[in-house]
Design an enzyme around this catalytic site. Sequence first.
Site, PDB file in Angstrom:
ATOM      1  N   ARG A   1       0.910  -1.213   0.083  1.00 51.54           N
ATOM      2  CA  ARG A   1      -0.158  -0.037  -0.009  1.00 51.54           C
ATOM      3  C   ARG A   1       0.860   1.302   0.021  1.00 51.54           C
ATOM      4  O   ARG A   1       1.672   1.533   1.005  1.00 51.54           O
ATOM      5  CB  ARG A   1      -1.004   0.029   1.271  1.00 51.54           C
ATOM      6  CG  ARG A   1      -1.749  -1.164   1.494  1.00 51.54           C
ATOM      7  CD  ARG A   1      -2.564  -1.082   2.664  1.00 51.54           C
ATOM      8  NE  ARG A   1      -3.502  -2.306   2.818  1.00 51.54           N
ATOM      9  CZ  ARG A   1      -3.999  -2.472   4.053  1.00 51.54           C
ATOM     10  NH1 ARG A   1      -4.332  -1.657   4.895  1.00 51.54           N
ATOM     11  NH2 ARG A   1      -5.006  -3.685   4.050  1.00 51.54           N
TER      12      ARG A   1
ATOM     13  N   ASP B   1       1.636   5.385  -0.149  1.00 44.58           N
ATOM     14  CA  ASP B   1       0.964   6.773   0.626  1.00 44.58           C
ATOM     15  C   ASP B   1       0.649   7.527  -0.460  1.00 44.58           C
ATOM     16  O   ASP B   1       0.912   7.545  -1.569  1.00 44.58           O
ATOM     17  CB  ASP B   1       2.246   7.227   1.524  1.00 44.58           C
ATOM     18  CG  ASP B   1       2.714   6.368   2.358  1.00 44.58           C
ATOM     19  OD1 ASP B   1       2.029   5.815   3.179  1.00 44.58           O
ATOM     20  OD2 ASP B   1       3.815   6.679   2.556  1.00 44.58           O
TER      21      ASP B   1
ATOM     22  N   ARG C   1      10.433   6.592   3.712  1.00 47.09           N
ATOM     23  CA  ARG C   1      10.264   8.282   3.878  1.00 47.09           C
ATOM     24  C   ARG C   1      11.085   8.726   5.065  1.00 47.09           C
ATOM     25  O   ARG C   1      11.826   9.918   4.871  1.00 47.09           O
ATOM     26  CB  ARG C   1       8.946   8.778   3.544  1.00 47.09           C
ATOM     27  CG  ARG C   1       8.240   8.564   2.153  1.00 47.09           C
ATOM     28  CD  ARG C   1       6.838   8.751   2.073  1.00 47.09           C
ATOM     29  NE  ARG C   1       6.868  10.216   2.479  1.00 47.09           N
ATOM     30  CZ  ARG C   1       5.564  10.837   2.546  1.00 47.09           C
ATOM     31  NH1 ARG C   1       4.451   9.916   2.524  1.00 47.09           N
ATOM     32  NH2 ARG C   1       5.321  11.978   2.991  1.00 47.09           N
TER      33      ARG C   1
END
Length: 317
Positions: free
Chosen positions: A101, A103, A248
């Site tokens: 999944r 972002d 990230r």
Amino acid sequence: MTSDTDIDTQAESTLPDSESLATGSDSPRINPTDLPDSMAIDSLSVIASKERYTLAIGIEFLGSNYRGWQRQKEVVGVQAVLEAAISKVANEAVEVVAAGRTDAGVHASNMIAHFTTSAYRPVRNWLRGINSLLPDDVALRWLVPMPSDFHARFGAIARRYRYVTLNQPLRPAILNHQVTHIHEPLDLTQMQIAASYIEGTHDFSSFRAAACQSNQPVRQVSHARLFAHGSFIVFDIQADGFLHHMVRNLMGTLFAIGRGELLPEDFKIILAKKDRTIAPPTASGDGLYFINAYYPPKFQQLLPNLPLTPVWLNLPD
């Protein structure tokens, strides 16, 4: 590894031929802002055969216009757009399950997913039909039939991302939102030392989002490579799984080290503390790409071995 030609031949012998789909320019594309609340399709229109086929797909998308992969009620996710197009071609409601999944704003160049259907279509009809309906920023790269026990998410044994930074004084125009731009010079050597500490099995609590829903924060990272490619700095990381915002957040700390705000040894301290509040801010999603997922050999040998992307980087796999 199976070639593109072999894929079409294999698929068409597995999926019986059917009436060709309309794939011309008159076919209306899916508008992400006009998706219906329900993807239900009249059960009378479903092909009579109840035999189900499992089909794996490779998806490429620019995530800038989407709130991530997952289907959501209030905002548009890539999953909903893709399901709308596939359901129209299949003439039945279809659910797409992805290996990961992403972002909001994050891209994918080879997101592996699967869906099951009772519809019969040759591979080229699936691909041309679905791609003709998708918006310009989402496309299928390939489709292959798989054994019924293949599961894109739960069957994956590793996932791989690349984070692309353009390190130059002036911002880009053509690659806007497709790379993360850092205007000040970064110390690549210092960043590489810190990146070497990422490999192995660690508790990544210091690099998980507050909203992360994973039951446990331990992940095994098989490689974490950081290297220059012209004006680009590429972070290539593969692990058995990733926490929410993990890549990230790692990049945010590597950027701080590259700017001289932290030392490489500080990375070890942050990792050991298991405390997100002591780590630097999360890096932008613009430069992040989901590039592949890997499976046990009996499934992996059936999947196409295409060049990893972003293609414009022209990197070896």
